[in-house]
Design an enzyme around this catalytic site. Structure first.
Site, PDB file in Angstrom:
ATOM      1  CG  ASP A  12      -2.034  -1.071   1.057  1.00  7.18           C
ATOM      2  OD1 ASP A  12      -2.433  -1.358  -0.094  1.00  7.18           O
ATOM      3  OD2 ASP A  12      -2.496  -1.617   2.070  1.00  7.18           O
ATOM      4  CE  LYS A  33      -4.316  -6.033   0.296  1.00  4.90           C
ATOM      5  NZ  LYS A  33      -5.008  -4.921  -0.357  1.00  4.90           N
ATOM      6  CG  ASP A  60      -7.668  -6.283  -2.242  1.00  8.02           C
ATOM      7  OD1 ASP A  60      -8.812  -6.653  -2.539  1.00  8.02           O
ATOM      8  OD2 ASP A  60      -7.385  -5.706  -1.174  1.00  8.02           O
ATOM      9  CE  LYS A  62     -10.730  -4.240  -0.460  1.00  7.38           C
ATOM     10  NZ  LYS A  62      -9.325  -3.846  -0.741  1.00  7.38           N
ATOM     11  CG  HIS A  64     -19.366  -2.851  -5.615  1.00  5.23           C
ATOM     12  ND1 HIS A  64     -19.770  -1.842  -4.786  1.00  5.23           N
ATOM     13  CD2 HIS A  64     -20.388  -3.739  -5.635  1.00  5.23           C
ATOM     14  CE1 HIS A  64     -20.972  -2.109  -4.315  1.00  5.23           C
ATOM     15  NE2 HIS A  64     -21.369  -3.255  -4.823  1.00  5.23           N
ATOM     16  CG  ASP A  65     -19.657  -1.345 -12.454  1.00  6.84           C
ATOM     17  OD1 ASP A  65     -20.842  -1.206 -12.808  1.00  6.84           O
ATOM     18  OD2 ASP A  65     -18.770  -0.508 -12.682  1.00  6.84           O
ATOM     19  CB  ILE A  66     -23.920  -3.630 -13.823  1.00  8.33           C
ATOM     20  CG1 ILE A  66     -23.049  -3.173 -15.004  1.00  8.33           C
ATOM     21  CG2 ILE A  66     -24.603  -2.429 -13.170  1.00  8.33           C
ATOM     22  CD1 ILE A  66     -23.842  -2.592 -16.170  1.00  8.33           C
ATOM     23  N   PRO A  67     -23.247  -6.718 -13.615  1.00  9.96           N
ATOM     24  CG  PRO A  67     -24.929  -8.342 -13.389  1.00  9.96           C
ATOM     25  CD  PRO A  67     -24.697  -6.854 -13.304  1.00  9.96           C
ATOM     26  CG  ASN A  68     -21.573  -6.275 -19.975  1.00 11.68           C
ATOM     27  OD1 ASN A  68     -21.256  -7.310 -20.545  1.00 11.68           O
ATOM     28  ND2 ASN A  68     -21.280  -5.073 -20.454  1.00 11.68           N
ATOM     29  CB  THR A  69     -19.187  -3.282 -15.640  1.00 12.92           C
ATOM     30  OG1 THR A  69     -20.124  -2.626 -16.489  1.00 12.92           O
ATOM     31  CG2 THR A  69     -17.947  -2.431 -15.471  1.00 12.92           C
ATOM     32  CB  THR A 124     -11.477  -6.102   8.120  1.00 12.59           C
ATOM     33  OG1 THR A 124     -10.551  -5.351   7.315  1.00 12.59           O
ATOM     34  CG2 THR A 124     -11.571  -7.510   7.585  1.00 12.59           C
ATOM     35  NE  ARG A 186      -3.579  -3.348  12.541  1.00 13.28           N
ATOM     36  CZ  ARG A 186      -3.614  -3.460  11.209  1.00 13.28           C
ATOM     37  NH1 ARG A 186      -3.271  -4.582  10.612  1.00 13.28           N
ATOM     38  NH2 ARG A 186      -3.988  -2.448  10.458  1.00 13.28           N
ATOM     39  NE  ARG A 216      -2.786   0.336   7.953  1.00 14.97           N
ATOM     40  CZ  ARG A 216      -4.017   0.768   8.155  1.00 14.97           C
ATOM     41  NH1 ARG A 216      -4.225   2.059   8.351  1.00 14.97           N
ATOM     42  NH2 ARG A 216      -5.042  -0.058   8.170  1.00 14.97           N
TER      43      ARG A 216
END
Ligand SMILES: O=c1ccn([C@@H]2O[C@H](COP(=O)(O)O)[C@@H](O)[C@H]2O)c(=O)[nH]1
Length: 239
Positions: A12, A33, A60, A62, A64-69, A124, A186, A216
């Site tokens: 990150d 990652k 990673d 993640k 998150h969109d409509i099925p086709n996208t 999380t 942690r 971190r």
């Protein structure tokens, strides 16, 4: 697989140079990652950097969109030959199923092994209180994360991302073949920061996690290599 190989370190950081510096400092880490910040900054170039050093890759993004996208994004990501890829369960069943098919198609196009497609159950960083009062979800948090994991499994995904607090319940309900990847881990000596539902590395592994994502506590430590070794030693002592 030994416990050390079950730890995934997120890169990150802002750019390729910072990522390479961390990869070189953490020579014995085998699994990294690449998330939203680094991939947005470098694009797929960072994946080549990791592959040229024989590292395993968790991409990673993640989705998150409509099925086709999401299907299009998963098809494209699978061509990179990464090991793990993420999508949000809240895309819904049709999108999850389309994504699962798309990773197979994308990998076949490129002649690479398909990534394991894993679904985020509930970030999380979110607490039970936020689930109820901000997201307005009328289920208890353990029940909600279990429902999300079972939906992902029903739609043909390979696993789920959950917090270590829920992992024992998900392992029991989803069985041994379903991958469970836990961020929010942690050591006792590290700050929790924005993670709301956390346990120690030893607790998360003994509760049934396949992989731990630990960022971190290692990457923001004054000496990242020392922090990594300390975590590995703590795990050896209990496994
Ligand atoms: O629910 C989730 C899903 C992904 N993450 C990612 O894991 C790491 C955790 O980093 P730490 O520094 O150990 O908190 C980070 O890259 C997140 O994007 C998550 O934390 N929770």
């Amino acid at each position: 697989m030994n416990a050390q190989e079950q730890i995934i370190v997120p890169l990150d950081v802002a750019d390729e140079q910072a990522a390479i510096a961390l990869i070189e400092q953490l020579e014995s880490v085998t699994f990294f990652k690449v998330g939203l910040e680094l991939f947005t900054s470098t694009g797929p170039k960072i994946l080549e950097v990791l592959k040229s050093r024989q590292k395993r890759i968790f991409l990673d993004l993640k989705f998150h969109d409509i099925p086709n996208t999401v299907a299009g994004a998963c098809r494209a990501a699978a061509r990179y030959g990464v090991d793990l890829l993420t999508i949000h369960t809240t895309c819904g069943k049709e999108a999850l199923s389309a994504a699962a098919e798309a990773v197979q198609a994308g990998a076949a196009d490129a002649g690479v092994k398909p990534p394991k497609l894993i679904a985020i159950t509930l970030l999380t960083s979110l607490s039970s209180r936020q689930l109820a009062f901000e997201l307005k979800i009328p289920l208890e948090l353990p029940e909600y994360t279990l429902e999300m994991a079972l939906m992902a499994q029903e739609m043909g995904l390979d696993g789920a991302v959950c917090s270590p607090v829920e992992v024992a319940q998900l392992r029991q309900s989803c069985g041994d073949d379903f991958l469970l990847v836990c961020p929010g881990v942690r050591p006792t000596w590290a700050q929790k920061g924005d993670q709301a539902r956390s346990l120690t590395p030893a607790q998360a592994l003994s509760a049934g996690a396949n992989y731990l994502v630990i960022g971190r506590p290692i990457t923001a430590a004054a000496d990242p290599e020392l922090a990594w070794k300390r975590i590995c030693e703590e795990l050896v002592a209990v496994t």
